[in-house]
Design an enzyme around this catalytic site. Structure first.
Site, mmCIF file in Angstrom:
data_model
loop_
_atom_site.group_PDB
_atom_site.id
_atom_site.type_symbol
_atom_site.label_atom_id
_atom_site.label_comp_id
_atom_site.label_asym_id
_atom_site.label_seq_id
_atom_site.Cartn_x
_atom_site.Cartn_y
_atom_site.Cartn_z
ATOM 1 N N GLU A 54 0.896 -1.267 -0.065
ATOM 2 C CA GLU A 54 0.159 0.085 0.058
ATOM 3 C C GLU A 54 0.896 1.150 -0.089
ATOM 4 O O GLU A 54 0.640 2.262 -0.584
ATOM 5 C CB GLU A 54 -0.950 -0.043 1.239
ATOM 6 C CG GLU A 54 -2.183 0.960 1.337
ATOM 7 C CD GLU A 54 -3.294 0.641 0.028
ATOM 8 O OE1 GLU A 54 -3.178 -0.537 -0.583
ATOM 9 O OE2 GLU A 54 -3.724 1.636 -0.240
ATOM 10 N N GLU A 70 -3.803 -9.617 3.658
ATOM 11 C CA GLU A 70 -4.517 -8.876 4.744
ATOM 12 C C GLU A 70 -5.706 -10.083 4.983
ATOM 13 O O GLU A 70 -6.191 -10.424 6.119
ATOM 14 C CB GLU A 70 -5.252 -7.836 4.720
ATOM 15 C CG GLU A 70 -4.083 -6.819 4.909
ATOM 16 C CD GLU A 70 -3.345 -6.118 3.675
ATOM 17 O OE1 GLU A 70 -3.355 -7.058 2.557
ATOM 18 O OE2 GLU A 70 -2.837 -5.127 3.560
HETATM 19 C C1 LIG Z 1 -2.965 -2.105 7.179
HETATM 20 C C2 LIG Z 1 -2.248 -3.379 6.446
HETATM 21 O O1 LIG Z 1 -2.872 -3.144 5.169
HETATM 22 C C3 LIG Z 1 -2.604 -4.522 6.977
HETATM 23 C C4 LIG Z 1 -1.051 -5.347 6.850
HETATM 24 O O2 LIG Z 1 -0.247 -4.917 6.179
HETATM 25 S S1 LIG Z 1 -1.312 -6.893 7.529
HETATM 26 C C5 LIG Z 1 0.277 -7.644 7.035
HETATM 27 C C6 LIG Z 1 0.233 -7.966 6.013
HETATM 28 N N1 LIG Z 1 1.474 -8.738 5.613
HETATM 29 C C7 LIG Z 1 1.486 -9.926 5.830
HETATM 30 O O3 LIG Z 1 0.363 -10.724 6.153
HETATM 31 C C8 LIG Z 1 2.925 -10.772 5.468
HETATM 32 C C9 LIG Z 1 3.162 -11.706 6.656
HETATM 33 N N2 LIG Z 1 4.469 -12.591 6.488
HETATM 34 C C10 LIG Z 1 4.728 -13.414 5.559
HETATM 35 O O4 LIG Z 1 3.972 -13.857 4.770
HETATM 36 C C11 LIG Z 1 6.037 -13.809 5.880
HETATM 37 O O5 LIG Z 1 6.335 -13.628 7.262
HETATM 38 C C12 LIG Z 1 7.128 -13.197 4.664
HETATM 39 C C13 LIG Z 1 6.717 -13.888 3.371
HETATM 40 C C14 LIG Z 1 7.166 -11.797 4.845
HETATM 41 C C15 LIG Z 1 8.661 -13.824 5.121
HETATM 42 O O6 LIG Z 1 8.770 -15.156 5.013
HETATM 43 P P1 LIG Z 1 10.034 -15.831 5.552
HETATM 44 O O7 LIG Z 1 11.083 -15.271 4.768
HETATM 45 O O8 LIG Z 1 9.568 -17.614 5.551
HETATM 46 O O9 LIG Z 1 9.884 -15.685 6.901
HETATM 47 P P2 LIG Z 1 9.024 -15.764 8.150
HETATM 48 O O10 LIG Z 1 9.714 -17.068 9.163
HETATM 49 O O11 LIG Z 1 7.545 -16.092 7.823
HETATM 50 O O12 LIG Z 1 8.998 -14.491 9.137
HETATM 51 C C16 LIG Z 1 10.340 -14.072 9.804
HETATM 52 C C17 LIG Z 1 10.057 -13.241 10.979
HETATM 53 O O13 LIG Z 1 9.236 -11.934 10.492
HETATM 54 C C18 LIG Z 1 8.154 -11.804 11.203
HETATM 55 N N3 LIG Z 1 7.107 -11.420 10.236
HETATM 56 C C19 LIG Z 1 6.896 -11.443 9.115
HETATM 57 N N4 LIG Z 1 5.974 -10.632 8.599
HETATM 58 C C20 LIG Z 1 5.646 -9.854 9.900
HETATM 59 C C21 LIG Z 1 4.762 -8.740 9.922
HETATM 60 N N5 LIG Z 1 4.010 -8.251 8.921
HETATM 61 N N6 LIG Z 1 4.680 -8.289 11.063
HETATM 62 C C22 LIG Z 1 5.471 -8.666 12.333
HETATM 63 N N7 LIG Z 1 6.356 -9.775 12.041
HETATM 64 C C23 LIG Z 1 6.305 -10.442 10.729
HETATM 65 C C24 LIG Z 1 7.695 -13.269 11.552
HETATM 66 O O14 LIG Z 1 6.691 -13.725 12.636
HETATM 67 C C25 LIG Z 1 8.936 -14.333 11.865
HETATM 68 O O15 LIG Z 1 9.358 -13.670 13.223
HETATM 69 P P3 LIG Z 1 10.354 -14.779 14.029
HETATM 70 O O16 LIG Z 1 11.250 -15.119 13.567
HETATM 71 O O17 LIG Z 1 10.456 -14.197 15.357
HETATM 72 O O18 LIG Z 1 9.153 -16.032 14.144
#
Ligand SMILES: C[C@H](O)CC(=O)SCCNC(=O)CCNC(=O)[C@H](O)C(C)(C)COP(=O)(O)OP(=O)(O)OC[C@H]1O[C@@H](n2cnc3c(N)ncnc32)[C@H](O)[C@@H]1OP(=O)(O)O
Length: 725
Positions: free
Chosen positions: A115, A135
């Protein structure tokens, strides 16, 4: 780890580079959002800044909004903890900025991260950058207004509901990313390139009637694919709002959804349905629970490094063996498939080829990748290729003498470092390895069928399995894109053990007079993809009879012995495999309930003879679900008490990924806590008085319920004296 921060450097060319720094994924934590606001204000007001480039540190733009804040909001029940990203930052400071802003995107730009990039006036990306709006998978809605304006409505909906598109202005190498982005920003400032505010665009939206048609179809689709997830419909509603009343109105409405308490009742209702709803709580829980599975005490925290596993041998080319082999070759691991004769071997290889071809047909794999994967496979009939394998996975039938013989042979045929894994779903690993002196490298690699598709890998360890071997298998599991969950050794391990009452309670309900197809439908409405009887048809009655026997033997005090499967087998039925089950199976159409099975069910009830007063019991849909799933919760309590899993949330992940328990309900233990341990306990107690020991609450459940302790709270060391982990 350094605190999350945002930096700004202004170059001699007048371009300010604003960088997000919050490893590992540059999540938009609260200090990052505040830092961005500061830096954009500073860059806007400084005379020496002509243009701005926004980027992320460490090769990743941003993984989106900090999901930890969701957890805090859920914990505190206070939505005001969410900072305002969409209006103050993205609209006012970025999109409406008087200076051009270019996003230099690399690695990933997800959710709020994307975004931010879309609020910029252009986006330059390095190759293979992952863009996404995940999301909805967290129970909330993404920014809904810019994407349709940048790529068109249909593509935007596809992406929000899970797919891809092209919204990037230029793709350049990583090395050139900042240089090109700087020049692009200066070109916009000098009006050599267009200055585009995405929220102002309407050229890709089409006419209002076209948009409504697209939205109507999307609503129907979402109703089918995500029936219990209100965020999907809400997302489409907000898109429509923006199309009808303009992008700013859409953004404001998104904001209202998040900030609802201050607004009128409608928004308050939508707000409750999304951010604070159990759906979002469940999904956010599963997100963190899944990541927690990679932390295993005394395995991942003792400084061990995973050893590389390049060549794997799979013994047995049946359904499981060929699925396991497929999962490995698809991820570039060389596989030797061993069978006992050339006929079986050929059959195994054909199944693997069909698995791979199926992925190509469904568009999940390119033909090139499929060809490369198949080159990684070799079929063999003896052990000569085993001298340099790093891991063997045995996937033969569930026969103790056969497995013992194979493991003795493996000890001689394989190098001493080789991991010796078995895919057994029930047999005690100590018994499998009894005839070897390699107990430290014997481990369970329990895949779920179809093994190349199902995401769970249950890693079963005994008291003697070495930490190195566990770590190596966890690492291979991740390479082959599974979620490895490490569990202890017992009949059925964690998943099959916790879920053995699932099919038994369904059969018990049938004996009590409840309709088979009503049970399946109630379970589907709850959110599992198929009900217990359709699952029975799918697995085949032979498998069901064999596993039931194992559980009857292991847990005779609480096993319900239904005559149903034997009666079905006797009548020549074997489920989907022979096209004759409780359902009928015709090519190209969905399974249909088979009315001709009703006399068999009547006979089953007659033989069981447990209907109170000889009359069918009367139950609601809710009671059906509870009578089937509360016994699963009860057995899960025993799994927790015995220390079969490291933490309760591991069982949540295992239930979601192994049994397709709905992720938006957070997994079996999380759901039970949401329902209330005391309610589960009192219900089971009541049913045990009415219908017998099958429902008798476990000691653990009773204790937690009466003391008011959540089932997910850690098990105290005294009660884990018999711990398997
Ligand atoms: C207002 C907005 O529109 C709302 C939002 O943005 S909601 C958030 C949307 N984003 C997501 O859903 C992404 C979620 N994350 C993921 O899919 C995956 O973590 C990724 C593709 C970014 C990376 O994957 P990968 O490299 O395999 O690492 P992964 O083990 O999953 O994550 C590494 C660390 O980052 C953290 N992390 C990843 N994304 C995060 C996030 N968005 N917020 C907080 N922590 C996050 C994980 O919890 C993990 O922490 P840990 O090592 O303490 O367990």
């Amino acid at each position: 780890m350094a605190a999350p921060r945002v930096t700004m450097e202004v170059g001699n060319d007048g371009v300010a580079i604003i960088t997000l720094i919050n490893p590992p994924v540059n999540a938009l934590a609260i200090p990052i959002v505040a830092g961005l606001k500061d830096k954009f204000e500073e860059a806007t007001s400084r005379d020496d800044v002509k243009a701005i480039v926004l980027t992320g540190n460490g090769g990743r733009f941003s993984g989106g909004f900090d999901i930890n804040v969701f957890q805090k909001v859920h914990g505190a029940g206070d939505v005001s903890l969410m900072p305002d990203v969409s209006v103050e930052l993205v609209v006012n400071l970025i999109e409406d900025c008087k200076k051009p802003i270019v996003a230099a995107v690399e690695g990933l730009a997800l959710g709020g991260g994307l975004e931010l990039a879309m609020g910029c006036h252009a986006r330059i990306a390095a190759p293979k950058t992952q863009l996404g709006l995940p999301e909805l998978t967290l129970g909330v809605i993404p920014g809904t207004q810019r994407l349709p304006r940048l790529v068109g409505l249909s593509k935007a909906i596809e992406m929000m509901l899970g797919w891809k598109l092209g919204l990037i202005d230029a793709v350049v190498t990583s090395e050139e990313l900042l240089k090109v982005s700087r020049l692009w920003a200066l070109d916009i400032a000098a009006r050599r390139k267009p200055w585009i505010r995405s929220l102002h665009r309407t050229d890709k939206l089409g006419s209002l009637s076209e948009a409504r048609e697209v939205l109507k179809l999307a609503r129907l689709q979402a109703k089918k694919t995500a029936p219990n997830m209100p965020q999907h419909q809400a997302c489409l509603d907000v898109i429509e709002e923006g199309i009808v009343h303009g992008g700013y109105s859409g953004v404001l409405k998104c904001l209202l959804l998040l900030r609802a308490p201050e607004f009128d009742l409608y928004e308050a209702k939508v707000f409750k349905e999304l951010v604070m709803l159990d759906t979002s709580r469940g999904l956010v829980h599963v997100f963190f629970a899944q990541r927690a599975t990679s932390k295993v005490p005394n395995v991942t925290d003792i400084g061990l490094k995973p050893r590389g596993v390049r060549k794997v041998a799979v013994i047995g080319g049946g359904l499981m063996g060929s699925g396991i082999a497929t999962a490995h070759i698809l991820n570039n691991i060389y596989v030797v498939l061993k069978e006992v004769n050339s006929e079986y071997l050929l059959k195994g290889i054909k199944t693997i080829e069909a698995n791979v071809r199926g992925l190509v047909t469904r568009g999940k794999l390119t033909q090139d990748k499929a060809n490369n994967a198949l080159k990684m496979l070799k079929g063999v009939l003896d052990y000569s290729e085993f001298k340099d394998v790093d891991m063997v996975i045995e996937a033969v039938i569930e026969s103790v003498p056969l497995k013992q013989k194979i493991f003795s042979e493996l000890e001689k045929a394989c190098p001493p470092h080789c991991i010796l894994a078995t895919n057994t779903s029930t047999i005690d690993l100590n018994i499998v390895g009894e005839k070897t002196s390699s107990q430290d490298r014997i481990i369970g690699a329990h895949f779920f069928s179809p093994a190349h598709v199902m995401p769970l890998l249950e890693i079963v360890r005994t008291e003697r399995t070495s930490a190195q071997v566990i770590l190596d298998l966890m690492t291979v599991g991740k390479i082959i894109k599974k979620v490895p969950v490490v569990v202890g050794n017992c009949t059925g391990f964690a998943v099959n053990r916790a879920f053995f009452p699932y099919s038994q309670s369904a059969r018990l309900l049938v004996s009590l007079g409840v309709d088979v197809f009503r049970i399946d439908s109630a379970i589907r409405s709850f959110g599992l993809p198929i009900g217990p009887f359709q699952l029975l048809d799918l697995a085949g009655y032979g498998v069901a009879a064999a596993t039931s026997k194992e559980f009857d033997k292991a847990f005779p005090d609480r096993s319900f012995q239904s005559p149903l499967v034997d009666l079905l087998l006797k009548s020549g039925r074997n489920g989907k495999a022979n096209g004759k089950g409780l359902y009928t199976y015709e090519k190209g159409s969905k399974p249909k309930p088979d009315p001709s099975v009703l006399p068999i069910i009547e006979e089953c009830r007659r033989l069981s003879n447990i209907m109170p007063g000889g009359k069918p019991i009367s139950v609601t849909e809710k009671e059906i679900v509870e009578m089937i799933l509360f016994p699963v919760v009860n057995e899960s309590c025993r799994v927790l008490e015995e220390g079969i899993v490291v933490r309760a949330s591991d069982l949540d992940v295992a239930s979601v990924l192994g049994m397709s328990f709905p992720s938006y309900r957070g997994g079996i233990v999380f759901w039970a806590d949401a329902v209330g341990a005391n309610y589960v306990y009192t219900s089971l107690k009541k049913w045990s008085q009415l219908y017998g020991n099958f429902f008798k609450p476990s000691r653990f459940l009773e204790e937690r319920a009466t003391k008011g302790i959540p089932l997910s709270a850690p098990v105290s060391s005294s009660s884990t004296s018999r711990a398997r982990l």
